[in-house]
Design an enzyme around this catalytic site. Structure first.
Site, mmCIF file in Angstrom:
data_model
loop_
_atom_site.group_PDB
_atom_site.id
_atom_site.type_symbol
_atom_site.label_atom_id
_atom_site.label_comp_id
_atom_site.label_asym_id
_atom_site.label_seq_id
_atom_site.Cartn_x
_atom_site.Cartn_y
_atom_site.Cartn_z
ATOM 1 N N LYS A 53 -12.382 -0.698 -1.045
ATOM 2 C CA LYS A 53 -11.497 0.081 -1.917
ATOM 3 C C LYS A 53 -12.049 0.028 -3.347
ATOM 4 O O LYS A 53 -13.083 0.645 -3.606
ATOM 5 C CB LYS A 53 -10.054 -0.439 -1.780
ATOM 6 C CG LYS A 53 -9.471 -0.165 -0.387
ATOM 7 C CD LYS A 53 -8.026 -0.556 -0.264
ATOM 8 C CE LYS A 53 -7.402 -0.017 1.014
ATOM 9 N NZ LYS A 53 -7.971 -0.559 2.258
ATOM 10 N N HIS A 83 -5.260 -3.843 -2.154
ATOM 11 C CA HIS A 83 -4.910 -2.840 -3.166
ATOM 12 C C HIS A 83 -4.714 -3.488 -4.533
ATOM 13 O O HIS A 83 -3.910 -3.008 -5.342
ATOM 14 C CB HIS A 83 -3.665 -2.073 -2.737
ATOM 15 C CG HIS A 83 -3.902 -1.170 -1.564
ATOM 16 N ND1 HIS A 83 -4.390 0.118 -1.693
ATOM 17 C CD2 HIS A 83 -3.758 -1.388 -0.234
ATOM 18 C CE1 HIS A 83 -4.513 0.665 -0.487
ATOM 19 N NE2 HIS A 83 -4.148 -0.230 0.418
ATOM 20 N N SER A 129 0.799 -1.228 0.000
ATOM 21 C CA SER A 129 0.000 0.000 0.000
ATOM 22 C C SER A 129 0.832 1.277 0.000
ATOM 23 O O SER A 129 0.378 2.307 -0.487
ATOM 24 C CB SER A 129 -0.937 0.002 1.205
ATOM 25 O OG SER A 129 -0.200 -0.066 2.402
#
Lengths: 415, 83
Positions: free
Chosen positions: A249, A218, A190
């Site tokens: 996300k 991610h 990240s």
């Protein structure tokens, strides 16, 4: 009075100390829906202003997508607001089962269990499946929630140098006496945007009889040709034992996470993982919207492809502007400044230029590795990226760092 | 003591530093508070010391402060060797 003046003062002193170290996190208020352009009140009480958002995890631009919002409305209407229960008592609806099945299919695994967040998934998974006879071997830069989960587990743990497969092999050899070996990594890291060399890692795991857990927070939704993740990118779909990932996300951005992987391991989480057993089920509106997100990302790679183009374009333009960037191919693009104060000052000036980005420095990243982390989104237009690069050029010029390499910036500002 | 310092330095360089790291490790270089080694990764250093010197370091003593310099690590090991 239990909360005496002395007690209050001790806590206040701690806050003063955090402020004194320059580590105090200020509140920033977003007064609009999450998107590439947002309205922000910062600092608290300041007039609102519209800025371009380059620090959200909204990689696919689905956080406020009309179809996702409509699906959330539908979930709310048809299945209510909340579950008022943990999953195993009366908190599992048919749509929770549907979402788990859809995630299993999307991630190419055997089974999936939802958690209130990926932080919860990471906190619960290790303790549920491993014991004192086992060892966890983790990359040194894994996410903090994995570190916390590992520390909650009775298994021994060890670490290897960031993405160093030779060092990992040495550790695997050293721990052959253990019952189970579990390698733990992020798919995309990240802070640096690095892609874990998952193909080599899986080969080592197979050679040394180890399992692999990858945190794909991610990566899920956009890494790999069809966005399934790092395992798709490296051609090891179906060979990862455990994936933890988030719906907070790229996959809609609300909340919720999961553990997905080998059937027996997922079932053990259902029986033993404490954040699953002792926390509420995900709300129906989020479940319903998440299913819609999977429809969108499974139906077309358009958003993922646009994100890839935006990433490449930003990376090329920022280098051409004379700034230092950590090389890579992911939409996490850290502009390296090395000095903490410089990162802080430049992010403040970027905000004045209408670009919302944040500086990161020790202890969030290693000392001497301060940076402004830029995150691209499929919802950024080319013009927005041009504006961001122009702002970096202007602010970089003000601080005299354009064209300087790492040593040049350190010579000028220190570490 | 001098030998012990060299052994520990060699381990720290090999275990924690990369080939391109430009860090000169002295007896008093802070390794944890400066970020060279994070507290999560400290576990392998603890395991190395226990195996190499045949001691057991309780968690209450294997703190980031005690592990911050080669000098303080040596002092901790010496204390347990003397027991």
């Amino acid at each position: 009075m239990v909360y005496s003046d002395r007690t209050r003062q001790l806590f206040a002193d701690e806050l003063t100390s955090i402020r004194g170290k320059g580590l105090f996190k200020e509140k920033r208020f977003i007064c609009s829906a999450q998107d590439a352009e947002i309205e922000v009140e910062y600092p608290e009480g300041a007039p609102r202003r519209r800025v371009l958002n380059f620090c959200a995890n909204n990689y696919l631009g689905l956080s406020s997508h009309p179809e996702v919002v409509a699906a959330a409305h539908q979930g709310l209407e048809e299945r209510g607001y909340g579950m008022s229960s943990v999953r195993f008592i009366c908190g599992t609806q048919d749509i929770h089962r549907d979402l788990e099945n859809r995630l299993t299919e999307f991630l190419g695994t055997e089974d999936t269990i939802l958690f209130p967040s990926c932080l919860d998934a990471n906190a619960g998974v290790f303790e549920a499946i491993l014991g004192a006879e086992d060892v966890i071997i983790a990359d040194r830069l894994i996410h903090a929630s994995l570190v916390d989960g590992i520390r909650l587990c009775s298994a021994e743990y060890d670490t290897f140098k960031h993405m160093d497969m030779k060092h990992l092999e040495k550790k695997l050899e050293a721990h052959q006496d253990k019952r189970h070996r579990l390698i733990v990594t992020d798919g995309v890291f990240s802070m640096d945007g690095d892609l874990c060399p998952l193909g080599e890692m899986v080969a080592l795991a197979e050679k040394y009889d180890a399992m692999v857990l990858v945190d794909e927070c991610h990566a899920s939704g956009f890494i790999g040709k069809t966005g399934r993740g790092t395992h798709e990118h490296f051609g090891v779909l179906g060979r990862i034992d455990l994936i933890t990932t988030t719906l907070g996300k790229a996959l809609g951005g609300a909340s919720g996470g999961c553990v997905s992987g080998r059937r027996e391991l997922v079932e053990l989480c259902r029986q033993k993982a404490r954040p699953y057993l002792f926390s509420n089920a995900i709300a129906p509106s989020i479940v319903s919207a998440s299913i819609k997100v999977l429809d969108i990302v499974s139906g077309s790679t358009e958003r993922r492809d646009r994100l890839e183009w935006n990433t490449r374009y930003f990376r090329e333009q920022i280098v051409a502007a004379g700034l230092n960037i950590r090389e890579g191919e992911t939409p996490i693009a850290p502009v390296m400044l090395y000095n903490a104060k410089l990162a802080n000052d430049m992010s403040r000036d970027m905000y004045a230029e209408g670009i919302y980005v944040v500086g990161f420095f020790f202890p969030v990243v290693p000392a001497g590795a301060a940076r402004i982390r830029v995150q691209l989104s499929a919802s950024h237009t080319k013009e927005m990226i041009d504006q961001c690069v122009a702002a970096f050029r202007k602010v970089g010029e003000k601080y005299g760092i354009l064209g300087l390499d790492k040593q040049g910036i350190i010579d000028k500002y220190g570490m | 003591m001098a030998d012990m310092k060299e052994v520990i330095k060699e381990y720290i360089v090999d275990e924690y530093l990369d080939d391109d790291d430009d860090i000169e490790l002295t007896d008093t270089t802070p390794i944890i508070s400066s970020g060279i080694v994070d507290s999560f990764s400290m576990v392998s250093l603890k395991a190395f010391l226990e195996k190499k010197y045949g001691i057991s370091l309780p968690d209450s003593e294997a703190t980031p402060e005690a592990f911050d310099t080669v000098q303080s690590i040596c002092a901790l090991v010496q204390k347990h060797l003397a027991k």
